[in-house]
Structure formats: C-alpha cells, structure tokens
Motif scaffolding. Structure first.
Motif, PDB file in Angstrom:
ATOM      1  N   VAL A 175       0.802  -1.306  -0.247  1.00  0.00           N
ATOM      2  CA  VAL A 175      -0.078  -0.010  -0.115  1.00  0.00           C
ATOM      3  C   VAL A 175       0.842   1.200  -0.033  1.00  0.00           C
ATOM      4  O   VAL A 175       2.058   1.326   0.417  1.00  0.00           O
ATOM      5  CB  VAL A 175      -0.904   0.042   1.050  1.00  0.00           C
ATOM      6  CG1 VAL A 175      -1.829  -1.214   1.345  1.00  0.00           C
ATOM      7  CG2 VAL A 175      -0.052   0.261   2.516  1.00  0.00           C
ATOM      8  N   PRO A 176       0.434   2.477  -0.479  1.00  0.00           N
ATOM      9  CA  PRO A 176       1.122   3.661  -0.197  1.00  0.00           C
ATOM     10  C   PRO A 176       1.200   4.052   1.122  1.00  0.00           C
ATOM     11  O   PRO A 176       0.359   3.463   2.063  1.00  0.00           O
ATOM     12  CB  PRO A 176       0.181   4.326  -0.939  1.00  0.00           C
ATOM     13  CG  PRO A 176      -0.729   3.748  -2.062  1.00  0.00           C
ATOM     14  CD  PRO A 176      -0.917   2.403  -1.051  1.00  0.00           C
ATOM     15  N   LEU A 234       4.505  -1.153  -8.588  1.00  0.00           N
ATOM     16  CA  LEU A 234       5.167  -0.589  -7.689  1.00  0.00           C
ATOM     17  C   LEU A 234       5.315   0.976  -7.909  1.00  0.00           C
ATOM     18  O   LEU A 234       5.077   1.960  -7.021  1.00  0.00           O
ATOM     19  CB  LEU A 234       6.537  -1.256  -7.627  1.00  0.00           C
ATOM     20  CG  LEU A 234       6.543  -2.486  -6.780  1.00  0.00           C
ATOM     21  CD1 LEU A 234       8.017  -3.143  -7.048  1.00  0.00           C
ATOM     22  CD2 LEU A 234       6.132  -2.464  -5.515  1.00  0.00           C
ATOM     23  N   ALA A 235       5.604   1.352  -9.204  1.00  0.00           N
ATOM     24  CA  ALA A 235       5.547   2.764  -9.350  1.00  0.00           C
ATOM     25  C   ALA A 235       4.232   3.412  -9.366  1.00  0.00           C
ATOM     26  O   ALA A 235       4.217   4.554  -8.810  1.00  0.00           O
ATOM     27  CB  ALA A 235       5.839   2.864 -11.057  1.00  0.00           C
ATOM     28  N   MET A 236       3.221   2.761  -9.445  1.00  0.00           N
ATOM     29  CA  MET A 236       1.919   3.406  -9.143  1.00  0.00           C
ATOM     30  C   MET A 236       1.602   3.568  -7.689  1.00  0.00           C
ATOM     31  O   MET A 236       1.252   4.481  -7.187  1.00  0.00           O
ATOM     32  CB  MET A 236       0.681   2.666  -9.912  1.00  0.00           C
ATOM     33  CG  MET A 236       0.782   2.632 -11.538  1.00  0.00           C
ATOM     34  SD  MET A 236      -0.414   1.704 -12.069  1.00  0.00           S
ATOM     35  CE  MET A 236      -2.000   2.489 -11.914  1.00  0.00           C
ATOM     36  N   GLY A 242      -3.986   3.182  -5.536  1.00  0.00           N
ATOM     37  CA  GLY A 242      -4.289   1.756  -5.431  1.00  0.00           C
ATOM     38  C   GLY A 242      -3.701   1.122  -4.260  1.00  0.00           C
ATOM     39  O   GLY A 242      -2.808   1.530  -3.518  1.00  0.00           O
ATOM     40  N   ILE A 243      -3.975  -0.135  -4.428  1.00  0.00           N
ATOM     41  CA  ILE A 243      -3.199  -1.388  -3.494  1.00  0.00           C
ATOM     42  C   ILE A 243      -3.075  -2.324  -4.159  1.00  0.00           C
ATOM     43  O   ILE A 243      -3.489  -2.553  -5.225  1.00  0.00           O
ATOM     44  CB  ILE A 243      -4.095  -1.528  -2.103  1.00  0.00           C
ATOM     45  CG1 ILE A 243      -5.111  -2.532  -2.593  1.00  0.00           C
ATOM     46  CG2 ILE A 243      -4.512  -0.261  -1.220  1.00  0.00           C
ATOM     47  CD1 ILE A 243      -5.681  -3.212  -1.274  1.00  0.00           C
ATOM     48  N   VAL A 258       6.055   3.008  -0.373  1.00  0.00           N
ATOM     49  CA  VAL A 258       5.432   1.770  -0.422  1.00  0.00           C
ATOM     50  C   VAL A 258       5.591   1.153   0.781  1.00  0.00           C
ATOM     51  O   VAL A 258       6.985   0.928   1.167  1.00  0.00           O
ATOM     52  CB  VAL A 258       5.543   1.040  -1.530  1.00  0.00           C
ATOM     53  CG1 VAL A 258       4.863  -0.027  -1.733  1.00  0.00           C
ATOM     54  CG2 VAL A 258       5.455   1.996  -2.891  1.00  0.00           C
ATOM     55  N   VAL A 259       4.525   0.432   1.434  1.00  0.00           N
ATOM     56  CA  VAL A 259       4.762   0.028   2.769  1.00  0.00           C
ATOM     57  C   VAL A 259       4.295  -1.604   2.496  1.00  0.00           C
ATOM     58  O   VAL A 259       3.236  -1.774   1.863  1.00  0.00           O
ATOM     59  CB  VAL A 259       3.906   0.381   3.764  1.00  0.00           C
ATOM     60  CG1 VAL A 259       3.902  -0.221   5.123  1.00  0.00           C
ATOM     61  CG2 VAL A 259       4.524   1.912   4.074  1.00  0.00           C
TER      62      VAL A 259
END
Length: 302
Positions: A175-176, A234-236, A242-243, A258-259
């Motif tokens: 997730v972000p 991953l770039a998004m 999103g997730i 990113v986490v």
C-alpha cells in the motif's frame, strides 16, 4: 522419399492453423513455410492447400498426411531421445519458458550454472504466462517451463506432462505510505473492502487468485488498474495509487513511499517445472530440473 522438413512444416500448419503461426513456432519466415508446402505438393503430386480469403485451408489429403507426419515426427523424437540417453550428455537445443518474475528472480542464476556446467547446451528462453507456457510444452515448442499456481487456483496439466515443485513464494499486500492500512502489523481480507486494486489482467492466474480469495471472504474486489508488470504496479503504488498484492520472487526492492503489510492467512504461490514426460530420459532435461531446484532462492524474499 518425402522430405522430413516438409512434413514438419505441414504438421505445424495443421497444428497451429496458419502459415504465419507455424513459421513463428518453427523459427522460419512465412515465405519459407509456404515454399516447403509447395515443394511437398510437387513431391507428392497432391494438392495440399487451398486458398480461402487471405488464408489457406488444408485439403483432406493434407490432413491425412499431417496425421501421418505427427506419428513420424514422434518416432524421430523418440530416436533422438534414445541417442541422447545413450550419450549421457546434456547437449543440443534446450528451450525454457518462464513467467516474468521467475524469469527475473530465478532464471538468471539457473542459466549461469547451466551455461557454465553444460557448454554443449544451446539454451533458448521465452518469457510467457503459465497458461501459455504449459500449452507450449504440451505442443512440443518448449522443453521446460517454470510455472506457478495458488492453492485455490490450481494449474491443470494435460496428460503426458510431468511437474516438479521448485518452491513456494509468499505474497504481501502493498500500500502507499499514506494509506490507512500502512501502519498495520497485518491485514485480513475483510480489511480490504472498498479498496481499488492494481492487479494482473483478467485471465491471468494472479487475477483469478485475487478474485477467488476476496470473494471467499465475502469481498468483491474492485480491480481498477489492470497492470501486467510488477514494476509498473510498484511505480503506481509509490505515487499513492491503489493497493496491490505482490509475490516476493523477482519483486525487487520496494520503493520509498510503499509499505509492505502481511496478509493473514498468508498467501503463497507454488512454483513448478513442467516438461513432457516422454523427454524425461533426455539428460538435458534432468540437469535443467536439478539446476532450477538448486537455484531456488533459499530465503523469504527474492
């Protein structure tokens, strides 16, 4: 005497339905395949192809000859396997197919070992998804395929194919950093209600797994972003979009922003090597299977 190469061309056209597809599989140009068919017609004094629109169709005589060609080619392959077995050396052309993250996270180490230890092998690699890889092995286009499936989305194998397990690959929710779930120790499927997913396109094993897993938990996933390549996902995510749920093999470093949040129960996909059972006698197959197993990353992330 009928030329074996021309029979092979006819068999390929019968199997794949077009000159262009047959040429792609055989590694020829469409013109070369057409020439082989024309020579076979002269050689047999029989009309084998008829024009239909922009394509061709095989005549009844051609279909019968193609059926005979299949039996002849199987005998030739068996003879070649017997010779390979007697020589006891891993030599000749070996084609390997793998899906993208296996091609990135597993195949390079295996290829280095194969090329170093078995210089008589001419290795060819194709990157493709598991469904197509299995079909290609079944058709005889590929010698060994690295494929994967999930516990609730098993990959069926046609009769005549064998498999060997290479390992299991855990997957995590990503997730972000600004996401509401970013600080969680772990999440469950019900925590993901209402999320907008980044996922592989429909028809892929990963997409089918996500749909089935979420539905089993009573959640209908919203796949808003259909993206095949994990690096693009991953770039998004790094931009707050999103997730995703990404396996660890070949995932690479997780970018800033990113986490990784473990999902419970922990999902894992199973990786296999797949080959035609009749080729098990070939030394090149045996050393390839052993090398793939030895190259499996002996750690939780790859």
């Amino acid at each position: 005497m009928i030329d074996l190469g021309r029979l092979r061309a006819l068999h390929a056209v019968a199997q794949y339905g077009s000159v262009n597809r047959a040429a792609e599989v055989l590694g020829y140009t469409p013109s070369a395949v057409s020439q082989q068919l024309a020579k076979l017609e002269r050689e047999t004094r029989t009309t084998l192809i008829e024009r239909q629109g922009r394509g061709i169709v095989l005549t009844d005589a051609a279909q019968q000859l193609a059926s005979t060609a299949a039996r002849i080619l199987a005998l030739v392959e068996d003879a070649e396997l017997t010779l390979d077995e007697q020589r006891g050396q891993a030599i000749g052309t070996l084609s390997i197919a793998a899906f993208p993250t296996a091609a990135r996270g597993l195949l390079p180490a295996a290829l280095v070992r194969l090329l170093h230890d078995h210089g008589g092998l001419d290795i060819r690699v194709r990157e493709t998804d598991p469904f197509e890889a299995v079909a290609a092995v079944n058709r005889g286009e590929i010698d060994v395929a690295v494929v994967h499936d999930w516990h609730n989305t098993p990959l069926a194998l046609p009769e005549g194919l064998s498999r060997a397990k290479l390992g299991t690959d855990p997957a995590d929710v990503l997730v972000p950093a600004s996401h509401r779930l970013a600080g969680k120790e772990f999440v469950r499927a019900e925590d993901l209600v209402g999320e907008r997913w980044i996922c592989q396109p429909a028809g892929s094993i990963c997409h089918e797994w996500l749909i089935r897993t979420m539905r089993r938990a009573g959640v209908e996933p919203d796949v808003a972003y259909s993206v095949a390549e994990y690096q693009t996902q991953l770039a998004m995510l790094a931009r707050g979009i999103g997730i995703g749920l990404l396996p660890r093999l070949g995932r690479g470093p997780v970018p800033d922003g990113v986490v990784v949040v473990p999902l419970q129960p922990a999902p894992t996909r199973r990786l296999y090597a797949v080959w035609r059972t009749t080729t098990s006698r070939r030394p090149a197959i045996a050393v390839t299977l052993a090398t793939l197993k030895a190259a499996w990353p002996d750690r939780d992330t790859a």
